[in-house]
Motif scaffolding. Structure first.
Motif, PDB file in Angstrom:
ATOM      1  N   GLU A   3       0.964  -1.214  -0.049  1.00  0.00           N
ATOM      2  CA  GLU A   3      -0.212   0.044  -0.208  1.00  0.00           C
ATOM      3  C   GLU A   3       1.001   1.382  -0.346  1.00  0.00           C
ATOM      4  OE1 GLU A   3      -2.992  -0.288   3.138  1.00  0.00           O
ATOM      5  OE2 GLU A   3      -3.545  -1.882   2.366  1.00  0.00           O
ATOM      6  N   TYR A   4       1.781   1.434   1.116  1.00  0.00           N
ATOM      7  CA  TYR A   4       3.006   2.191   1.073  1.00  0.00           C
ATOM      8  C   TYR A   4       3.541   2.260  -0.938  1.00  0.00           C
ATOM      9  CZ  TYR A   4       6.268   5.642   2.506  1.00  0.00           C
ATOM     10  OH  TYR A   4       7.304   6.743   2.399  1.00  0.00           O
ATOM     11  N   LYS A   5       3.964   1.639  -1.275  1.00  0.00           N
ATOM     12  CA  LYS A   5       4.143   2.001  -2.604  1.00  0.00           C
ATOM     13  C   LYS A   5       3.525   1.973  -3.879  1.00  0.00           C
ATOM     14  CE  LYS A   5       7.880  -1.778  -2.027  1.00  0.00           C
ATOM     15  NZ  LYS A   5       8.968  -2.873  -2.681  1.00  0.00           N
ATOM     16  N   LEU A   6       1.817   1.790  -3.630  1.00  0.00           N
ATOM     17  CA  LEU A   6       1.378   2.538  -4.975  1.00  0.00           C
ATOM     18  C   LEU A   6       0.736   3.914  -3.946  1.00  0.00           C
ATOM     19  CD1 LEU A   6      -1.112   1.269  -6.139  1.00  0.00           C
ATOM     20  CD2 LEU A   6      -2.775   0.062  -4.929  1.00  0.00           C
ATOM     21  N   GLN A   7       0.820   4.063  -2.809  1.00  0.00           N
ATOM     22  CA  GLN A   7       0.914   5.603  -2.250  1.00  0.00           C
ATOM     23  C   GLN A   7       1.915   6.549  -2.981  1.00  0.00           C
ATOM     24  OE1 GLN A   7       0.653   5.878   1.739  1.00  0.00           O
ATOM     25  NE2 GLN A   7      -2.264   4.663   1.894  1.00  0.00           N
ATOM     26  N   LEU A  12       3.657  10.613  -7.670  1.00  0.00           N
ATOM     27  CA  LEU A  12       4.418  10.365  -8.198  1.00  0.00           C
ATOM     28  C   LEU A  12       3.528  10.852  -9.166  1.00  0.00           C
ATOM     29  CD1 LEU A  12       7.640   8.248  -7.798  1.00  0.00           C
ATOM     30  CD2 LEU A  12       7.229  10.756  -7.653  1.00  0.00           C
ATOM     31  N   LEU A  13       2.642  10.430 -10.157  1.00  0.00           N
ATOM     32  CA  LEU A  13       1.953  10.336 -10.583  1.00  0.00           C
ATOM     33  C   LEU A  13       0.173  11.657 -10.753  1.00  0.00           C
ATOM     34  CD1 LEU A  13       0.288   7.450 -11.936  1.00  0.00           C
ATOM     35  CD2 LEU A  13       1.776   8.067 -13.031  1.00  0.00           C
ATOM     36  N   ALA A  14       0.419  12.330  -9.414  1.00  0.00           N
ATOM     37  CA  ALA A  14      -0.144  13.125  -9.296  1.00  0.00           C
ATOM     38  C   ALA A  14       0.350  14.964  -9.468  1.00  0.00           C
ATOM     39  CB  ALA A  14      -0.766  13.060  -8.056  1.00  0.00           C
ATOM     40  N   GLY A  15       1.661  14.022  -9.116  1.00  0.00           N
ATOM     41  CA  GLY A  15       2.083  15.736  -9.286  1.00  0.00           C
ATOM     42  C   GLY A  15       2.965  15.723 -10.477  1.00  0.00           C
ATOM     43  N   THR A  16       3.340  14.904 -11.107  1.00  0.00           N
ATOM     44  CA  THR A  16       3.328  14.545 -12.721  1.00  0.00           C
ATOM     45  C   THR A  16       1.874  15.392 -13.865  1.00  0.00           C
ATOM     46  OG1 THR A  16       5.010  12.592 -12.731  1.00  0.00           O
ATOM     47  CG2 THR A  16       4.225  14.047 -15.056  1.00  0.00           C
ATOM     48  N   ILE A  47      -6.417   9.608   3.402  1.00  0.00           N
ATOM     49  CA  ILE A  47      -7.082   7.584   3.600  1.00  0.00           C
ATOM     50  C   ILE A  47      -5.399   6.809   3.602  1.00  0.00           C
ATOM     51  CG2 ILE A  47      -7.215   5.858   0.919  1.00  0.00           C
ATOM     52  CD1 ILE A  47      -9.747   8.029   0.980  1.00  0.00           C
ATOM     53  N   GLY A  48      -3.979   7.515   3.679  1.00  0.00           N
ATOM     54  CA  GLY A  48      -3.113   6.835   4.399  1.00  0.00           C
ATOM     55  C   GLY A  48      -3.428   7.182   5.514  1.00  0.00           C
ATOM     56  N   ILE A  86       6.659  13.372   6.313  1.00  0.00           N
ATOM     57  CA  ILE A  86       7.680  14.767   5.563  1.00  0.00           C
ATOM     58  C   ILE A  86       8.359  13.796   4.382  1.00  0.00           C
ATOM     59  CG2 ILE A  86      10.566  13.539   6.315  1.00  0.00           C
ATOM     60  CD1 ILE A  86      10.235  13.999   9.198  1.00  0.00           C
ATOM     61  N   LEU A  87       7.787  12.516   4.532  1.00  0.00           N
ATOM     62  CA  LEU A  87       8.101  11.932   2.387  1.00  0.00           C
ATOM     63  C   LEU A  87       7.031  11.944   2.051  1.00  0.00           C
ATOM     64  CD1 LEU A  87       9.906   8.599   4.040  1.00  0.00           C
ATOM     65  CD2 LEU A  87      11.326  10.571   2.514  1.00  0.00           C
ATOM     66  N   LYS A  88       5.778  12.009   2.447  1.00  0.00           N
ATOM     67  CA  LYS A  88       4.942  12.851   0.457  1.00  0.00           C
ATOM     68  C   LYS A  88       5.224  13.316   0.608  1.00  0.00           C
ATOM     69  CE  LYS A  88       1.997   8.774   2.322  1.00  0.00           C
ATOM     70  NZ  LYS A  88       0.030   8.721   2.691  1.00  0.00           N
ATOM     71  N   PRO A  89       5.323  14.313   0.885  1.00  0.00           N
ATOM     72  CA  PRO A  89       5.317  15.812   0.464  1.00  0.00           C
ATOM     73  C   PRO A  89       6.507  16.205  -0.591  1.00  0.00           C
ATOM     74  CG  PRO A  89       4.705  16.894   2.960  1.00  0.00           C
ATOM     75  CD  PRO A  89       5.159  15.217   2.280  1.00  0.00           C
ATOM     76  N   LEU A  90       7.886  15.191  -0.093  1.00  0.00           N
ATOM     77  CA  LEU A  90       8.912  14.850  -1.242  1.00  0.00           C
ATOM     78  C   LEU A  90       8.538  14.174  -1.744  1.00  0.00           C
ATOM     79  CD1 LEU A  90      12.198  16.566  -0.622  1.00  0.00           C
ATOM     80  CD2 LEU A  90      12.422  13.827   0.064  1.00  0.00           C
ATOM     81  N   VAL A  91       8.113  13.323  -1.998  1.00  0.00           N
ATOM     82  CA  VAL A  91       7.280  12.624  -3.099  1.00  0.00           C
ATOM     83  C   VAL A  91       6.400  13.465  -4.497  1.00  0.00           C
ATOM     84  CG1 VAL A  91       6.354  10.502  -3.646  1.00  0.00           C
ATOM     85  CG2 VAL A  91       7.981  10.250  -1.851  1.00  0.00           C
TER      86      VAL A  91
END
Length: 185
Positions: A3-7, A12-16, A47-48, A86-91
């Motif tokens: 699930e974490y890898k999918l998120q 990444l797709l949303a950012g792109t 959701i996460g 910390i990581l989700k905004p960076l991703v």
């Protein structure tokens, strides 16, 4: 772990996608891109964060009946979830910033998104412990969208009474201020 890898892939797709769709112009300071960003990041992070407390309600009840301190339980779960904060905004920003290339700095965008993720994580915690999981999922999808729509209302609208108190308004203002500072310099 899956699930974490999918998120991460979804972020990444949303950012792109949002980085290529929403362009920064001198007239709007990129306000539409910020609206999309607030909705996308809020939805994905809420959701996460629902899974932090909703999946182990039975275990919590069993442990608390044996004398476990509820505050220490919450703080331990919250501390472990700070990795996501910390990581989700960076991703998300890795690709959004590259495709959008706004005038403000990467650090100012990151700071605003960390605050946004921390805010929606707290809301998701509240939703996770209150109703059933399916209702919490529904609310965590509705809240960011509806509150972002409320945050964009004009001052003459009926919803303008609660506009100063919704988190998307704060995030949108922070994005605009961060971008406007670079126009001044």
């Amino acid at each position: 772990m899956v699930e974490y890898k999918l998120q991460t892939v979804i972020l990444l797709l949303a950012g792109t996608c949002l980085g290529t769709m929403a362009k920064v112009t001198d007239d709007t300071f990129g306000a539409t891109g910020y609206q999309y960003t607030v909705i996308a990041v809020s939805l994905l992070c809420m959701i996460g964060a629902l899974r932090t407390f909703s999946l182990d309600k039975l275990q919590y009840k069993r442990e608390s009946s044996s004398g476990m301190n509820s505050l220490s339980y919450f703080l331990s779960k919250d501390t472990m979830d700070h990795i996501n904060t910390i990581l989700k905004p960076l991703v998300y920003l890795c690709l959004f910033y590259f495709f959008n290339y706004p005038r403000s700095t990467f650090g100012s965008y990151y700071l605003v998104l960390v605050c946004l993720v921390y805010c929606v994580t707290g809301i998701a915690y509240t939703l996770a412990i209150s109703p059933e999981f399916s209702q919490a999922q529904l609310w965590s999808v509705l809240l960011p969208v509806v509150l972002t729509l409320i945050a964009n209302q004009s001052k003459d609208a009926a919803a303008s009474v609660i506009t100063p108190f919704v988190f998307p308004k704060w995030a949108l203002e922070a994005f605009i201020i961060a971008n406007a500072k670079e126009y001044i310099l």
